[in-house]
Design a protein around this motif. Structure first.
Motif, mmCIF file in Angstrom:
data_model
loop_
_atom_site.group_PDB
_atom_site.id
_atom_site.type_symbol
_atom_site.label_atom_id
_atom_site.label_comp_id
_atom_site.label_asym_id
_atom_site.label_seq_id
_atom_site.Cartn_x
_atom_site.Cartn_y
_atom_site.Cartn_z
ATOM 1 N N TYR A 4 -3.614 -10.613 -8.482
ATOM 2 C CA TYR A 4 -4.498 -9.805 -9.029
ATOM 3 C C TYR A 4 -5.006 -8.254 -9.355
ATOM 4 O O TYR A 4 -4.337 -7.667 -8.145
ATOM 5 N N GLU A 5 -4.765 -7.460 -10.055
ATOM 6 C CA GLU A 5 -4.585 -5.840 -10.491
ATOM 7 C C GLU A 5 -5.916 -5.510 -10.057
ATOM 8 O O GLU A 5 -6.703 -5.946 -10.922
ATOM 9 N N ILE A 6 -6.571 -4.599 -9.053
ATOM 10 C CA ILE A 6 -7.420 -3.849 -9.211
ATOM 11 C C ILE A 6 -6.968 -2.214 -9.738
ATOM 12 O O ILE A 6 -5.775 -1.926 -9.597
ATOM 13 N N THR A 7 -8.135 -1.825 -9.947
ATOM 14 C CA THR A 7 -7.623 -0.418 -10.608
ATOM 15 C C THR A 7 -7.997 0.663 -8.969
ATOM 16 O O THR A 7 -8.542 0.011 -8.453
ATOM 17 N N PRO A 8 -6.702 1.834 -9.533
ATOM 18 C CA PRO A 8 -6.937 2.732 -8.257
ATOM 19 C C PRO A 8 -8.761 3.388 -7.968
ATOM 20 O O PRO A 8 -8.689 2.919 -6.942
ATOM 21 N N GLU A 9 -9.868 2.843 -8.904
ATOM 22 C CA GLU A 9 -10.984 3.795 -8.509
ATOM 23 C C GLU A 9 -11.573 1.898 -7.767
ATOM 24 O O GLU A 9 -12.378 2.220 -6.875
ATOM 25 N N GLN A 10 -10.869 0.626 -7.716
ATOM 26 C CA GLN A 10 -11.472 -0.353 -7.063
ATOM 27 C C GLN A 10 -11.176 -0.593 -5.858
ATOM 28 O O GLN A 10 -11.516 -0.439 -5.106
ATOM 29 N N ALA A 11 -9.502 0.626 -6.210
ATOM 30 C CA ALA A 11 -9.132 0.457 -4.709
ATOM 31 C C ALA A 11 -9.905 1.160 -3.739
ATOM 32 O O ALA A 11 -10.142 1.318 -2.291
ATOM 33 N N LYS A 12 -10.271 2.427 -4.082
ATOM 34 C CA LYS A 12 -11.089 3.157 -3.465
ATOM 35 C C LYS A 12 -12.311 2.910 -3.133
ATOM 36 O O LYS A 12 -12.464 3.076 -2.393
ATOM 37 N N GLN A 13 -12.913 2.180 -3.856
ATOM 38 C CA GLN A 13 -14.695 1.021 -3.089
ATOM 39 C C GLN A 13 -13.909 0.349 -2.247
ATOM 40 O O GLN A 13 -14.314 0.161 -1.116
ATOM 41 N N LEU A 14 -12.746 -0.183 -1.674
ATOM 42 C CA LEU A 14 -11.899 -1.144 -0.455
ATOM 43 C C LEU A 14 -11.812 -0.069 0.231
ATOM 44 O O LEU A 14 -12.344 -0.708 1.452
ATOM 45 N N GLU A 15 -11.164 0.969 -0.084
ATOM 46 C CA GLU A 15 -11.414 1.552 0.912
ATOM 47 C C GLU A 15 -12.357 1.281 2.607
ATOM 48 O O GLU A 15 -11.902 2.144 3.745
#
Ligand code: NAD
Length: 466
Positions: A298-309
């Motif tokens: 499942y691909e997430i956006t770089p913004e969603q990746a930021k949220q995950l950090e």
């Protein structure tokens, strides 16, 4: 007050009869001791008694370990209980890992003798036991490591003191008790496999310092590897990795994508060998992504990746937040408010080469995909991201020259070409299995002979019959 011994025995028998089979101590004890000194003393006696056993007996004891650990009810229990107790990983994959460890770890046959004969007689070099080995095991593969270490170390003629991770305490104690029962039934000396009832860093340090522990084997992160290598004793260090997977334009992209999803989602990315970041040549990166998504990514956006950090990294951002290690992809997606579609196994996103999820070993099914202009740049970046761990790397390519280049440059202990990472530890690939991969100390995929020292035996002038 005196107690009538007959009455006391009758009372004890009554209590024991009422216990479920698993909880009854065997006549020779269950291998679990209240303190480390007692555990090491028992293992030392066991190691001495073990010397009197024949190789045929050793083979029988090793087989008893394999038989016990492959009983379906034990495989079911270990797989489920590991996930319950450690909160990490995938039950079905743990079942498979334990089965491979029990069936595919080399035994006594690995101890090959070298011999020279000539006018001056006969000289042999044989693999011989250290005595007592102290083995430190990780949370990520708690039972797999105990199985493969127990087989290899006993096959080499040693007794072993296990120091499990406190987060896998109950399961590790259960396993040591089970193994002691199986060994007792096979006629082995008591206490060839022991541990303490309260595994802790203090107890591990006591074990490391104990003069009767002749060799140390640490399977874990950089801290414990450094500790055993600083001990002044013979030590094997099986440490951390950050395996890159490179995909170039000559690869079978559909196959590569399936392999990456299978390998990176295996046991929720817990294995130190699992793909931890994807490096793709730009010209095939879109096709690769399309195929990754087709196979359960499942691909997430770089913004969603930021949220995950802020969720899956530790407070300093220097590594994973332990609470999220080994969690399934769907839980990770839910943490940032994404309702995961059925069958999601892996989270991917386009990342810069210095993204923390790419640089650090996360041990979660979250992989950054980094685009590079060509295969040479991919190899260069893979070397950088592997951080000199010399652990594991994976490459998908049909270009033999570039596969060779990657192998030469990256210098990893395991280099898997055109398959999922777990093929590198004998799961679906050729070769034996191990869950102790010693990059730092160079033994590589450890096997029985690594738990033995060599000894030369020289008979002068006779027994050369040529
Ligand atoms: P960890 O390093 O936290 O713990 C490993 C073991 O060492 C545990 O038993 C722990 O109690 C003990 N330990 C850790 N620090 C210690 C200290 N300072 N003093 C005494 N004992 C100490 O690792 P983990 O989270 O259980 O496992 C994951 C790590 O292990 C990852 O980095 C992974 O790559 C690595 N690993 C490597 C291999 C391999 O074969 N190379 C296999 C499995 C895991």
């Amino acid at each position: 007050m005196t107690i009538d011994p007959t009455l006391l025995e009758a009372a004890v028998r009554k209590v024991l009869a009422a216990l479920p089979a698993d909880e009854k101590p065997s006549a020779s004890g269950d291998g679990v001791f209240d303190d480390m000194d007692a555990a090491v003393a028992a293992a030392s006696t066991a190691a001495k008694n073990y010397r009197a056993c024949s190789l045929a007996e050793r083979r029988r004891f090793v087989q008893a370990i394999r038989d016990c650990m492959t009983l379906p009810e034990n495989l079911d229990y270990m797989a489920a209980q590991a996930v319950i107790e450690t909160g990490m990983g995938d039950v079905a994959h743990k079942y498979l890992k334990n089965k491979f460890a029990a069936e595919n770890t080399p035994g006594v046959e690995d101890l090959e003798t070298s011999a020279w004969s000539g006018d001056h007689g006969l000289t042999t070099v044989e693999y011989s036991a250290y005595g007592v080995i102290g083995a430190i095991t990780p949370t990520t593969n708690p039972t797999e490591t105990v199985i493969c270490n127990a087989i290899g170390m006993l096959a080499a003629g040693n007794a072993v003191v296990f120091s499990p991770h406190p987060r896998a305490k109950n399961l590790s104690l259960w396993q040591v008790r089970k193994l002691n029962k199986a060994l007792a039934a096979a006629g082995a000396p008591a206490n060839l496999i022991v541990t303490v009832s309260d595994p802790s860093i203090e107890n591990t340090n006591k074990m490391i310092a104990h003069p009767d522990v002749r060799m140390l084997v640490a399977t874990g992160g950089p801290g414990i590897v450094h500790t055993v290598l600083s001990s002044g004793k013979k030590a094997i260090g099986a440490g951390a990795g950050n395996p890159p997977v490179v995909v170039d334009e000559t690869a079978d992209i559909a196959h590569a994508a399936k392999c990456i999803v299978d390998g990176a989602s295996f046991d929720n990315n817990l294995p130190c060998t699992a793909e931890k970041e994807i490096i793709a040549v730009d010209s095939i990166a879109d096709l690769l992504k399309f195929n990754l998504l087709k196979n359960g990514a499942y691909e997430i956006t770089p913004e969603q990746a930021k949220q995950l950090e802020s969720i899956i990294l530790n407070a300093k951002g220097t590594g994973p937040n332990t609470a999220w290690v080994g969690k399934p992809a769907c839980e990770i997606l839910q943490a940032i408010g994404i309702e995961p579609p059925a069958g999601v196994r892996l989270v991917v996103f386009e990342a810069a080469a210095d993204h923390p999820f790419v640089v650090h070993e996360l041990m979660m099914p979250v992989l950054g995909l980094v685009r590079v202009p060509d295969v040479d740049a991919a190899i260069e970046l893979a070397v950088e991201l592997e951080h000199g761990n010399r652990h594991t790397a994976i490459m998908h390519s049909r270009d033999v020259k570039k596969l060779t280049k990657m192998g030469r440059e990256i210098q990893t202990t395991i280099f898997v070409k055109n398959g999922p990472s777990f093929n590198g530890i004998g799961i679906g690939g050729e070769g034996y299995s191990t869950f102790t991969i010693a990059g730092p100390t160079g033994e590589g995929l450890t096997r029985t002979r690594n738990f033995a020292r060599t000894r030369r035996c020289v008979l002068v002038d006779d027994l050369n019959i040529r």
